[in-house]
Design a protein around this motif. Sequence first.
Motif, PDB file in Angstrom:
ATOM      1  N   SER A 123      36.773 135.460  98.672  1.00  0.00           N
ATOM      2  CA  SER A 123      35.888 133.943  98.542  1.00  0.00           C
ATOM      3  C   SER A 123      35.647 133.966 100.038  1.00  0.00           C
ATOM      4  CB  SER A 123      36.569 132.915  99.137  1.00  0.00           C
ATOM      5  OG  SER A 123      37.663 133.106  97.154  1.00  0.00           O
ATOM      6  N   GLN A 124      35.781 134.115 101.125  1.00  0.00           N
ATOM      7  CA  GLN A 124      35.101 134.388 102.543  1.00  0.00           C
ATOM      8  C   GLN A 124      33.645 135.110 102.871  1.00  0.00           C
ATOM      9  OE1 GLN A 124      38.462 134.805 105.018  1.00  0.00           O
ATOM     10  NE2 GLN A 124      39.186 132.315 104.851  1.00  0.00           N
ATOM     11  N   ASN A 125      34.140 136.492 101.869  1.00  0.00           N
ATOM     12  CA  ASN A 125      32.810 136.768 102.332  1.00  0.00           C
ATOM     13  C   ASN A 125      31.810 136.304 101.595  1.00  0.00           C
ATOM     14  OD1 ASN A 125      33.144 138.541 104.413  1.00  0.00           O
ATOM     15  ND2 ASN A 125      35.375 139.337 103.310  1.00  0.00           N
ATOM     16  N   PHE A 126      32.190 136.316 100.318  1.00  0.00           N
ATOM     17  CA  PHE A 126      31.205 135.590  99.385  1.00  0.00           C
ATOM     18  C   PHE A 126      30.792 134.295 100.023  1.00  0.00           C
ATOM     19  CE2 PHE A 126      30.404 132.546  95.662  1.00  0.00           C
ATOM     20  CZ  PHE A 126      29.513 133.676  94.854  1.00  0.00           C
ATOM     21  N   GLU A 127      31.114 133.547 100.589  1.00  0.00           N
ATOM     22  CA  GLU A 127      30.282 132.749 101.365  1.00  0.00           C
ATOM     23  C   GLU A 127      29.369 132.823 102.292  1.00  0.00           C
ATOM     24  OE1 GLU A 127      31.152 128.656 100.327  1.00  0.00           O
ATOM     25  OE2 GLU A 127      32.528 129.580  98.797  1.00  0.00           O
ATOM     26  N   ALA A 128      29.789 133.760 102.901  1.00  0.00           N
ATOM     27  CA  ALA A 128      29.138 134.618 103.974  1.00  0.00           C
ATOM     28  C   ALA A 128      27.673 135.466 103.627  1.00  0.00           C
ATOM     29  CB  ALA A 128      29.428 134.329 105.136  1.00  0.00           C
ATOM     30  N   ALA A 129      27.926 135.632 102.537  1.00  0.00           N
ATOM     31  CA  ALA A 129      26.747 136.592 101.761  1.00  0.00           C
ATOM     32  C   ALA A 129      25.848 135.876 101.646  1.00  0.00           C
ATOM     33  CB  ALA A 129      27.456 137.390 100.585  1.00  0.00           C
ATOM     34  N   GLU A 130      24.495 136.517 102.089  1.00  0.00           N
ATOM     35  CA  GLU A 130      23.285 135.737 101.825  1.00  0.00           C
ATOM     36  C   GLU A 130      22.137 137.001 100.471  1.00  0.00           C
ATOM     37  OE1 GLU A 130      21.465 134.394 105.811  1.00  0.00           O
ATOM     38  OE2 GLU A 130      22.688 133.668 105.940  1.00  0.00           O
ATOM     39  N   GLY A 131      21.511 136.402  99.734  1.00  0.00           N
ATOM     40  CA  GLY A 131      20.765 137.245  99.487  1.00  0.00           C
ATOM     41  C   GLY A 131      20.756 137.968  98.086  1.00  0.00           C
ATOM     42  N   LEU A 132      22.174 137.654  97.433  1.00  0.00           N
ATOM     43  CA  LEU A 132      22.514 138.219  96.189  1.00  0.00           C
ATOM     44  C   LEU A 132      22.547 137.803  95.973  1.00  0.00           C
ATOM     45  CD1 LEU A 132      26.712 137.845  96.999  1.00  0.00           C
ATOM     46  CD2 LEU A 132      24.939 139.206  97.108  1.00  0.00           C
ATOM     47  N   ASP A 133      21.948 138.780  94.871  1.00  0.00           N
ATOM     48  CA  ASP A 133      21.789 138.027  92.946  1.00  0.00           C
ATOM     49  C   ASP A 133      22.990 137.945  91.456  1.00  0.00           C
ATOM     50  OD1 ASP A 133      23.127 140.264  91.541  1.00  0.00           O
ATOM     51  OD2 ASP A 133      20.626 141.821  92.245  1.00  0.00           O
ATOM     52  N   GLU A 134      22.296 137.017  91.184  1.00  0.00           N
ATOM     53  CA  GLU A 134      22.384 136.454  90.180  1.00  0.00           C
ATOM     54  C   GLU A 134      24.231 137.952  89.657  1.00  0.00           C
ATOM     55  OE1 GLU A 134      22.833 134.058  86.146  1.00  0.00           O
ATOM     56  OE2 GLU A 134      20.810 134.250  87.291  1.00  0.00           O
ATOM     57  N   LYS A 135      23.700 138.779  88.961  1.00  0.00           N
ATOM     58  CA  LYS A 135      24.748 139.882  89.106  1.00  0.00           C
ATOM     59  C   LYS A 135      25.783 140.490  89.839  1.00  0.00           C
ATOM     60  CE  LYS A 135      25.097 144.526  86.852  1.00  0.00           C
ATOM     61  NZ  LYS A 135      24.600 146.356  86.640  1.00  0.00           N
ATOM     62  N   GLN A 136      25.231 140.440  90.649  1.00  0.00           N
ATOM     63  CA  GLN A 136      26.106 140.221  91.843  1.00  0.00           C
ATOM     64  C   GLN A 136      26.956 138.650  92.800  1.00  0.00           C
ATOM     65  OE1 GLN A 136      23.209 141.338  95.538  1.00  0.00           O
ATOM     66  NE2 GLN A 136      24.048 143.492  95.314  1.00  0.00           N
ATOM     67  N   GLN A 137      26.258 137.547  92.390  1.00  0.00           N
ATOM     68  CA  GLN A 137      27.651 136.733  92.529  1.00  0.00           C
ATOM     69  C   GLN A 137      28.340 136.570  91.454  1.00  0.00           C
ATOM     70  OE1 GLN A 137      24.866 133.299  92.590  1.00  0.00           O
ATOM     71  NE2 GLN A 137      23.295 134.248  94.399  1.00  0.00           N
ATOM     72  N   THR A 138      28.281 136.891  89.624  1.00  0.00           N
ATOM     73  CA  THR A 138      28.780 137.085  88.960  1.00  0.00           C
ATOM     74  C   THR A 138      30.388 138.161  89.183  1.00  0.00           C
ATOM     75  OG1 THR A 138      27.813 136.507  87.777  1.00  0.00           O
ATOM     76  CG2 THR A 138      29.369 137.810  86.699  1.00  0.00           C
ATOM     77  N   THR A 139      30.214 138.945  89.469  1.00  0.00           N
ATOM     78  CA  THR A 139      30.847 140.377  90.091  1.00  0.00           C
ATOM     79  C   THR A 139      32.109 139.886  91.131  1.00  0.00           C
ATOM     80  OG1 THR A 139      29.880 142.144  89.563  1.00  0.00           O
ATOM     81  CG2 THR A 139      31.873 142.763  91.041  1.00  0.00           C
ATOM     82  N   PHE A 140      31.476 139.048  92.438  1.00  0.00           N
ATOM     83  CA  PHE A 140      32.483 138.923  93.698  1.00  0.00           C
ATOM     84  C   PHE A 140      33.034 137.340  92.765  1.00  0.00           C
ATOM     85  CE2 PHE A 140      30.354 140.448  96.992  1.00  0.00           C
ATOM     86  CZ  PHE A 140      31.358 139.824  97.926  1.00  0.00           C
ATOM     87  N   ARG A 141      32.489 136.641  91.773  1.00  0.00           N
ATOM     88  CA  ARG A 141      32.613 135.481  90.940  1.00  0.00           C
ATOM     89  C   ARG A 141      34.775 135.968  90.209  1.00  0.00           C
ATOM     90  NH1 ARG A 141      28.104 132.762  90.319  1.00  0.00           N
ATOM     91  NH2 ARG A 141      28.154 131.125  91.883  1.00  0.00           N
ATOM     92  N   TYR A 142      34.480 136.895  89.623  1.00  0.00           N
ATOM     93  CA  TYR A 142      34.727 138.057  88.666  1.00  0.00           C
ATOM     94  C   TYR A 142      36.216 138.416  89.881  1.00  0.00           C
ATOM     95  CZ  TYR A 142      37.667 141.424  85.765  1.00  0.00           C
ATOM     96  OH  TYR A 142      38.145 141.683  85.308  1.00  0.00           O
ATOM     97  N   TYR A 143      35.732 138.974  90.490  1.00  0.00           N
ATOM     98  CA  TYR A 143      37.160 139.578  91.246  1.00  0.00           C
ATOM     99  C   TYR A 143      37.596 138.531  92.704  1.00  0.00           C
ATOM    100  CZ  TYR A 143      35.821 144.166  89.934  1.00  0.00           C
ATOM    101  OH  TYR A 143      35.478 145.647  89.174  1.00  0.00           O
ATOM    102  N   ILE A 144      36.746 137.735  92.565  1.00  0.00           N
ATOM    103  CA  ILE A 144      37.532 136.340  93.662  1.00  0.00           C
ATOM    104  C   ILE A 144      38.798 135.543  92.321  1.00  0.00           C
ATOM    105  CG2 ILE A 144      37.918 134.368  93.943  1.00  0.00           C
ATOM    106  CD1 ILE A 144      34.790 135.626  95.464  1.00  0.00           C
ATOM    107  N   ASN A 145      38.387 135.321  91.203  1.00  0.00           N
ATOM    108  CA  ASN A 145      39.215 135.191  90.276  1.00  0.00           C
ATOM    109  C   ASN A 145      40.677 135.863  90.161  1.00  0.00           C
ATOM    110  OD1 ASN A 145      40.248 133.418  88.275  1.00  0.00           O
ATOM    111  ND2 ASN A 145      39.101 133.884  86.397  1.00  0.00           N
ATOM    112  N   PHE A 146      39.896 137.240  89.222  1.00  0.00           N
ATOM    113  CA  PHE A 146      40.678 138.506  89.375  1.00  0.00           C
ATOM    114  C   PHE A 146      42.346 137.837  90.487  1.00  0.00           C
ATOM    115  CE2 PHE A 146      42.786 142.357  89.448  1.00  0.00           C
ATOM    116  CZ  PHE A 146      43.348 142.743  88.408  1.00  0.00           C
TER     117      PHE A 146
END
Length: 71
Positions: free
Chosen positions: A31-54
Amino acid sequence: MNINLTASMAQSLKAYVEKSITGAELSLSLSQNFEAAEGLDEKQQTTFRYYINFFEKEGDERYQDSNMYLK
């Protein structure tokens, strides 16, 4: 993503695999890395959210079967 974020995520994943941290702790790190990441496309954002939730659902129970969350 920049090199620092990639290194940070790699370190967190390594700690998880070595069972030094729990899924809940890995979720927080992602979550912290996701917040700091810039320039992620929608697919990358979805992937991050999936793993954060999992890993958040995994909590302190390490290495649960992924299928238990799909039921």
